[in-house]
Each structure stands twice: as C-alpha cells, then as structure tokens.
Scaffold this motif. Structure first.
Motif, PDB file in Angstrom:
ATOM      1  N   LEU A 378       0.852  -1.192   0.000  1.00  0.00           N
ATOM      2  CA  LEU A 378       0.000   0.000   0.000  1.00  0.00           C
ATOM      3  C   LEU A 378       0.888   1.241   0.000  1.00  0.00           C
ATOM      4  N   ARG A 379       1.333   1.610  -1.173  1.00  0.00           N
ATOM      5  CA  ARG A 379       2.208   2.770  -1.347  1.00  0.00           C
ATOM      6  C   ARG A 379       1.373   4.016  -1.593  1.00  0.00           C
ATOM      7  N   THR A 380       1.634   5.061  -0.839  1.00  0.00           N
ATOM      8  CA  THR A 380       0.984   6.330  -1.131  1.00  0.00           C
ATOM      9  C   THR A 380       1.819   7.187  -2.059  1.00  0.00           C
ATOM     10  N   GLU A 381       3.073   6.834  -2.236  1.00  0.00           N
ATOM     11  CA  GLU A 381       3.918   7.478  -3.237  1.00  0.00           C
ATOM     12  C   GLU A 381       5.005   6.498  -3.633  1.00  0.00           C
ATOM     13  N   TYR A 382       5.623   6.753  -4.788  1.00  0.00           N
ATOM     14  CA  TYR A 382       6.618   5.812  -5.280  1.00  0.00           C
ATOM     15  C   TYR A 382       7.613   6.531  -6.176  1.00  0.00           C
ATOM     16  N   VAL A 383       8.887   6.280  -5.920  1.00  0.00           N
ATOM     17  CA  VAL A 383       9.965   6.718  -6.792  1.00  0.00           C
ATOM     18  C   VAL A 383      10.758   5.483  -7.180  1.00  0.00           C
ATOM     19  N   PRO A 384      10.947   5.212  -8.474  1.00  0.00           N
ATOM     20  CA  PRO A 384      11.716   4.035  -8.869  1.00  0.00           C
ATOM     21  C   PRO A 384      13.095   4.041  -8.223  1.00  0.00           C
ATOM     22  N   SER A 385      13.551   2.850  -7.839  1.00  0.00           N
ATOM     23  CA  SER A 385      14.849   2.757  -7.179  1.00  0.00           C
ATOM     24  C   SER A 385      15.976   3.235  -8.074  1.00  0.00           C
ATOM     25  N   SER A 386      15.742   3.231  -9.385  1.00  0.00           N
ATOM     26  CA  SER A 386      16.778   3.678 -10.318  1.00  0.00           C
ATOM     27  C   SER A 386      16.868   5.189 -10.387  1.00  0.00           C
ATOM     28  N   LEU A 387      15.889   5.904  -9.755  1.00  0.00           N
ATOM     29  CA  LEU A 387      15.869   7.356  -9.819  1.00  0.00           C
ATOM     30  C   LEU A 387      16.007   7.932  -8.422  1.00  0.00           C
ATOM     31  N   GLY A 388      16.927   8.847  -8.245  1.00  0.00           N
ATOM     32  CA  GLY A 388      16.970   9.612  -7.010  1.00  0.00           C
ATOM     33  C   GLY A 388      15.906  10.687  -7.054  1.00  0.00           C
ATOM     34  N   PRO A 538      -5.459   0.343  -4.283  1.00  0.00           N
ATOM     35  CA  PRO A 538      -4.240   0.374  -5.092  1.00  0.00           C
ATOM     36  C   PRO A 538      -4.597   0.505  -6.574  1.00  0.00           C
ATOM     37  N   GLY A 539      -3.961   1.436  -7.256  1.00  0.00           N
ATOM     38  CA  GLY A 539      -4.235   1.626  -8.670  1.00  0.00           C
ATOM     39  C   GLY A 539      -3.774   0.433  -9.492  1.00  0.00           C
ATOM     40  N   SER A 540      -4.462   0.209 -10.594  1.00  0.00           N
ATOM     41  CA  SER A 540      -4.082  -0.884 -11.488  1.00  0.00           C
ATOM     42  C   SER A 540      -2.881  -0.527 -12.348  1.00  0.00           C
ATOM     43  N   PHE A 541      -2.582   0.766 -12.471  1.00  0.00           N
ATOM     44  CA  PHE A 541      -1.502   1.228 -13.334  1.00  0.00           C
ATOM     45  C   PHE A 541      -0.269   1.580 -12.523  1.00  0.00           C
ATOM     46  N   TRP A 542       0.888   1.403 -13.154  1.00  0.00           N
ATOM     47  CA  TRP A 542       2.139   1.844 -12.546  1.00  0.00           C
ATOM     48  C   TRP A 542       1.985   3.294 -12.087  1.00  0.00           C
ATOM     49  N   PRO A 543       2.424   3.651 -10.866  1.00  0.00           N
ATOM     50  CA  PRO A 543       3.195   2.849  -9.912  1.00  0.00           C
ATOM     51  C   PRO A 543       2.383   2.213  -8.790  1.00  0.00           C
ATOM     52  N   ARG A 544       1.116   1.936  -9.012  1.00  0.00           N
ATOM     53  CA  ARG A 544       0.276   1.122  -8.117  1.00  0.00           C
ATOM     54  C   ARG A 544       0.081   1.758  -6.734  1.00  0.00           C
ATOM     55  N   THR A 545      -0.018   3.097  -6.693  1.00  0.00           N
ATOM     56  CA  THR A 545      -0.214   3.776  -5.412  1.00  0.00           C
ATOM     57  C   THR A 545      -1.705   3.921  -5.100  1.00  0.00           C
ATOM     58  N   TRP A 546      -2.004   4.351  -3.866  1.00  0.00           N
ATOM     59  CA  TRP A 546      -3.393   4.556  -3.466  1.00  0.00           C
ATOM     60  C   TRP A 546      -3.507   5.753  -2.545  1.00  0.00           C
ATOM     61  N   GLU A 547      -4.737   6.239  -2.353  1.00  0.00           N
ATOM     62  CA  GLU A 547      -5.035   7.377  -1.487  1.00  0.00           C
ATOM     63  C   GLU A 547      -6.095   6.956  -0.475  1.00  0.00           C
ATOM     64  N   PRO A 548      -5.714   6.591   0.736  1.00  0.00           N
ATOM     65  CA  PRO A 548      -6.701   6.128   1.721  1.00  0.00           C
ATOM     66  C   PRO A 548      -7.834   7.148   1.895  1.00  0.00           C
ATOM     67  N   GLY A 549      -9.063   6.695   1.680  1.00  0.00           N
ATOM     68  CA  GLY A 549     -10.217   7.570   1.849  1.00  0.00           C
ATOM     69  C   GLY A 549     -10.421   8.570   0.739  1.00  0.00           C
ATOM     70  N   GLY A 550      -9.609   8.497  -0.310  1.00  0.00           N
ATOM     71  CA  GLY A 550      -9.695   9.487  -1.379  1.00  0.00           C
ATOM     72  C   GLY A 550     -10.962   9.356  -2.200  1.00  0.00           C
ATOM     73  N   ALA A 551     -11.551  10.482  -2.558  1.00  0.00           N
ATOM     74  CA  ALA A 551     -12.714  10.516  -3.443  1.00  0.00           C
ATOM     75  C   ALA A 551     -12.605  11.741  -4.342  1.00  0.00           C
ATOM     76  N   VAL A 552     -12.829  11.547  -5.616  1.00  0.00           N
ATOM     77  CA  VAL A 552     -12.776  12.624  -6.597  1.00  0.00           C
ATOM     78  C   VAL A 552     -14.199  12.902  -7.054  1.00  0.00           C
ATOM     79  N   VAL A 553     -14.595  14.174  -7.039  1.00  0.00           N
ATOM     80  CA  VAL A 553     -15.979  14.526  -7.349  1.00  0.00           C
ATOM     81  C   VAL A 553     -16.020  15.665  -8.347  1.00  0.00           C
ATOM     82  N   GLU A 554     -17.059  15.654  -9.165  1.00  0.00           N
ATOM     83  CA  GLU A 554     -17.350  16.839  -9.961  1.00  0.00           C
ATOM     84  C   GLU A 554     -17.987  17.893  -9.060  1.00  0.00           C
TER      85      GLU A 554
END
Length: 611
Positions: A378-388, A538-554
């Motif tokens: 359950l990653r809330t953010e992600y930076v590839p290990s190859s990138l600082g 968890p998102g289905s797309f790279w980098p598979r992060t999530w937002e606990p309780g997140g909701a996007v609304v118009e």
C-alpha cells in the motif's frame, strides 16, 4: 420515489429511432459505425469498422498493439450475453525473475517489458468472421482512408505528444518520426496522416485475397497478423533496448511463438440480478465483477441510499465500491477465483454490514473460506529505485496522477493513468455490443515504423511479488481494467454501455445504472449527471499507489453534498464541473423495437448517432 429528480436540461437529446444506433468516444468512429448500418451491415460489422477507426483518430487512447474486451448478444440469442475476449497473456519470457534481474521492483508503465501479447485486432476479426456479414475490405476501408488520406487530429493527441516529446526526441526516435512530423507537435485540427498503418491494413487484406470464402479471407488476415509481417516487425522492435518508465533501458521479451500461440475467443459473461435486471460483465480476469459485487452490496439498501446525487447515496456508493475493489485486489486474476462466493447474497450481506456513517480509510478485503486474501503493498507514493529524488522528474515524486481528471494524464516518461476508448452499437435486428478497446497508446512504447503503431503496456497490471492472484506469469492474462457492460431485462438485452477511465470505468458506469434502473433517468440524463469515484484502493496502473479515503468529485455534485462527504471523513478532490466519466450507451426495447442512444458531452468528443 426518493431519488433526486434529473435535470430537465440535457447537453444533447437522448436519440430515439428504430433503425440502428451507434455511440462512441469519438464522432468519427460513431459516424463510421452508423454508415455501416446504413449500408446494410449489422452491429458487429459496424462496431468492427468503428473500432479500427478509433485506432486512427484516438491513438493516444488505444492502438492496434493493444487489447479489447466486449460483451454482446446476437439477434438469434438475445438472452445469452457473451464476452469477446481480446486480452492477450504475458509472453513466455515474462518471468518475474527476469524483471528483478533488470533491477525492477514493478512492471514498468511504459516500454516493451510491459507488453502483453497484442490481442485487439485478432478479437475484432474473430467477431467479424463469426457474427458479421461484411467482407473485410469494406469494413477496413474507413480506417485505411483516414490513415492514408488524413483526419483532423484532436488537440488532445497533440497535448499527449507534447507531454512525451522529450522522451520521443531523446530515446524513442521512431515515435518522434511518426508523431512529430517535421519535428513539431501536431496542431489541433491539423490533417494528420499515418501511411504506414494504412499500408499495414492493406497488406492484411492482400493476405486473404486469394482465399475462396469470406471466413477464410478473414482468417488469412488473422494469420498474417500473428505469424507474418506484423508479428515479425513487432518482435524485431522489442529487441532494441529502449527507455522505460523506470528511467532505465531494457529489451522486451515478446517472441514469435507468443504471437503464434494466441487466439482471441468467447466466454460466458459473469452476471448478477439487480432490481429486475441482469448485469453482464467479463470474468474476474478483468475488473468487471467488482461492479457486480458493488451492486450486490447496494441491493440490500433502500432506494434512498442509492441516489448518487445525495450525500447519503454518494457516501454509501463510495463505501460499497471500496469493499468490492479491495476484493478485486485480493482475489481477481487469470486464476481460480471464487466468484460464486464473492457474488453470493450471504457474502454481500456480510460486506454490507461493514458500511457505517463514516468513510473508511482502510483496505478491507473480505474473507473467503479456504482462501488467504492478497494484501498488496500500500504505497501512497513511489519513486523508482533507479531514480533519485532529484532525477525523478515531473510527477514521479508524488507518483499518483492528478486525481484522474480528464483524458489521459500522461507523464513525461510515457506512463499513463489509463484512459481509453469505447463503442456501443445496436441494430434493428437486435444485435447489440458494448466494447472497450485500449492499450497500445502512442506513448506506450517506441513506434514500429513499418507498422505505424506501437505495443501496449497491459502487463503493468501484474505484480512481481509471488503468490498474488495476478502475479506476472507467462501465459496468464493481466487483470485488465477494460470493463464494458450489457444489461438484460426479462431475459432480453436492453442496454449496452461503457466508459474509458482505467480504475474508474465501472465506478462511472455504476451511477448510470442506479440512475436509470432505480431513478428512472433517461440515458442522456444519466450520462450528464454529476460523477464521482474513489481512489481508496491500489491503482491498477504503474506505480500502483493509493489514497486512503480518497474521493474525486465533480463540483456539480454541490457544495452541500461535498461538505457532507468531507464531514463523514472522505478526503475529497474537486475535479471541476465536467471532468469525470466518458460514458456512452445504446438501448433497445425488445417489446417495441424502439432504440435509444446517448453519449458523453465532457471534452466535446463523444457522440451518438442513429435513427
């Protein structure tokens, strides 16, 4: 009736007629499908012709190197929904150990290591062979013409190219050559040509010209795709190391044997009963049954809890979606999925009991007897290990794209928080199809110059961790987000609908179903009404992060409703007034034969046509 009344104003009419209806995410594809109907073709001829046009006019949202899923009924069997399976598996060389040996922790979001076996073209040709009536040259003439002679390119295509122009220039020169003619980004409305793709389609037609029957001519084109010049060019292209979203260079693993071994096919649809209607989806190798689970949970509530336009309704819907999507992560994949149990009334009741007046911030998959649910990282953010951090580039440090707003959100490294295309067609005989083509976006991987398209990145929906229901496994399909819908009433198909939007596809279709089935909205009223979705999984797309309780609304959901959701604990992102959902739908009344169609106004691109 306790439902919010629909707005009497609609952005366009719900079309009505008796001859045939088409609706899609681009007006040219809709017009193409309708032109086929007008010339005597059936819904499957029309949908196939429209789908190949989508490859040309929405190349930032789908391509021939991608995938598709469809749900359809035939006039001969109007009560038997079938799935058109156009999702290719992982190549034989796609072993998790290989990816880890390349220094990767996740399957990348761009580049050929994320390529599943391309399946969209074979699936459409299979449908045409078995259920269409037209010869292949007549079906493909629309796409060939637009690719060869040009079409006014969408401004969003240019915006996508601009977002990845640095990647194209520095690392993917074949893509720069195809999508940046004269070294510049194509302007909105500019006549854009792709002669290489036109020639690819013409060569497929030539492959079957000498065959004696219509079916044999189509099958010859399918063989040329998976064993001939197309397959040869695709395999050759992945052998060139190129930049991936990881910031590192790799070769792909797609081989000739992978392409030759794959065939699209048909499957029985997964279904559930909801308020007198049967909802039909793909199996759990896709995310479709999560919508069925959500409906099973909601079916136990009174109507007032199902109104997407109220605080109570929106809250209840968001909470039910979180539970179903947690099960998607825990159990779904191209494996033995306990779907009967997950869709059972007993299980739905247990899940329903978890919904309270407060928003949950937890990841809560259910318990299935004899099964251990997979708990993803359950990653809330992600930076590839190859990138600082200093090298991560725009968007990578925060990693989640901006609230899933609009179409598509593309980072400079090419990965896309997957948007896609959709097409629905119904004809006067009662043939009906809902189909969602996707993948092979122009920003997915380097263009193959002799073919005029690139390969897709669907394998990013698999995990490298062992023991998950969707672990990267040679020969297994990634758990796709593509999820068209068919609705039946009294054993007859009445609605085909769908939407682009990655993880949001079913989340945007759900309010449509609730508003039309429970609230009595017309198709266009339901499509126009305010949308929302959860990002609390968890998102289905790279980098598979999530937002606990997140909701996007118009914002059109209303200040009072939005404030009430925030008081309940939802972490709200306002997305603007007309930003979420790109639905289209066609409808047929089996008793009268009256047809309807409606399409999304957001972005000024989707269109419905018919008479």
């Amino acid at each position: 009736m306790t439902f919010t009344r629909p707005d009497p104003f609609t952005t366009r009419p719900t079309l009505r007629g008796t001859f045939g209806m088409s609706a899609s995410t681009h007006w040219t594809a809709t017009a193409t499908a309708q032109a086929v109907l007008e010339r005597g073709g059936n819904a499957f001829d029309a949908a196939t012709a429209g789908a190949f046009v989508l490859h040309v006019v929405e190349p930032h949202l789908n391509g021939p190197g991608g995938d598709m899923t469809g749900v359809f009924v035939t006039a001969e069997a109007p009560g038997k929904p079938m799935v058109l399976m156009g999702q290719g598996p992982a190549p034989a060389g796609a072993m998790p150990g290989h990816y880890r040996s390349e220094g990767l922790e996740l399957v990348p979001g761009s580049g050929a290591l994320a390529t599943a076996v391309p399946a969209a073209v074979d699936a459409w040709l299979l449908l045409l062979r078995d259920h269409g009536t037209w010869e292949l040259p007549a079906v493909l003439e629309f796409a060939v013409g637009y690719a060869r002679d040009g079409h006014p390119v969408l401004g969003r295509v240019g915006a996508t190219v601009a977002a990845v122009s640095g990647l194209f220039r520095e690392h993917w020169p074949t893509s720069a050559e195809l999508w940046m003619p004269e070294g510049r980004v194509p302007a909105d409305g500019e006549l854009f040509r792709n002669p290489a793709y036109a020639r690819t389609l013409e060569r497929l037609l030539e492959a079957g010209a000498a065959e004696s029957s219509r079916e044999e001519r189509i099958d010859a084109a399918r063989r040329e795709w998976c064993e001939g010049f197309v397959a040869t060019a695709m395999v050759r292209s992945v052998q060139v190391p190129h930049r991936h979203s990881s910031g590192t260079d790799h070769r792909g693993v797609l081989a000739m044997s992978d392409l030759a071994a794959f065939e699209a096919g048909y499957e029985d649809a997964a279904t559930i009963e909801f308020r007198g209607h049967t909802i039909a989806k793909t199996g759990p190798w896709g995310q479709g049954p999560a919508l069925l689970q959500t409906l099973a949970i909601l079916d136990g509530f009174a109507d007032e809890y199902l109104d997407p336009s109220t605080e109570l309704g929106a809250h209840t819907i968001l909470e039910a979606q979180k539970l179903a999507l947690a099960d998607r992560e825990a159990y779904y994949g191209d494996t033995d999925v306990p779907l009967d149990y997950l869709l059972s009334a007993e299980y739905a009741a247990a899940r329903r009991a978890l919904i309270t007046e407060r928003a949950s911030l937890e990841f809560r998959p259910g318990q299935v007897p004899g099964r251990e649910p997979f708990h993803p990282p359950l990653r809330t953010e992600y930076v590839p290990s190859s990138l600082g951090n200093d090298d991560a580039g725009p968007g990578l440090r925060g990693s989640r794209f901006s609230a899933g707003v609009g179409e598509p959100t593309v980072l400079a490294t090419g990965e896309t928080r997957g948007d896609t295309c959709h097409i629905d067609v119904v004809d006067r005989w009662g043939n009906m199809i809902s189909a969602t083509p996707s993948g092979g976006w122009l920003q997915s991987s380097p263009a193959i110059p002799e073919l005029g398209f690139c390969l897709g990145t669907r394998l990013q929906m698999t995990w490298l961790e062992p023991g998950t229901p969707s672990t990267l496994t040679p020969g297994k399909r990634p758990r796709t987000t593509l999820t068209p819908t068919l609705v039946l009433r009294n054993g007859r198909a009445v609605t085909a609908l769908g939407s682009p939007g990655g993880d949001q596809q079913d989340q945007w279709q759900l309010p449509y179903l609730l508003r039309t089935i429970v609230g009595g909205y017309s198709p266009q009223q339901a499509i126009d009404a305010p949308m929302f979705h959860t990002t609390s999984m968890p998102g289905s797309f790279w980098p598979r992060t999530w937002e606990p309780g997140g909701a996007v609304v118009e914002d059109r959901l209303g200040d009072g409703v939005i404030a009430g959701l925030e008081r309940r604990g939802h972490r709200i992102t306002r997305a603007g007034d007309w930003t979420l959902g790109r639905l289209s739908a066609v409808v047929r009344d089996p008793l009268t034969g009256v047809l309807q169609a409606a399409a999304n106004p957001r972005g000024g691109q989707g269109y419905a046509a018919g008479r």
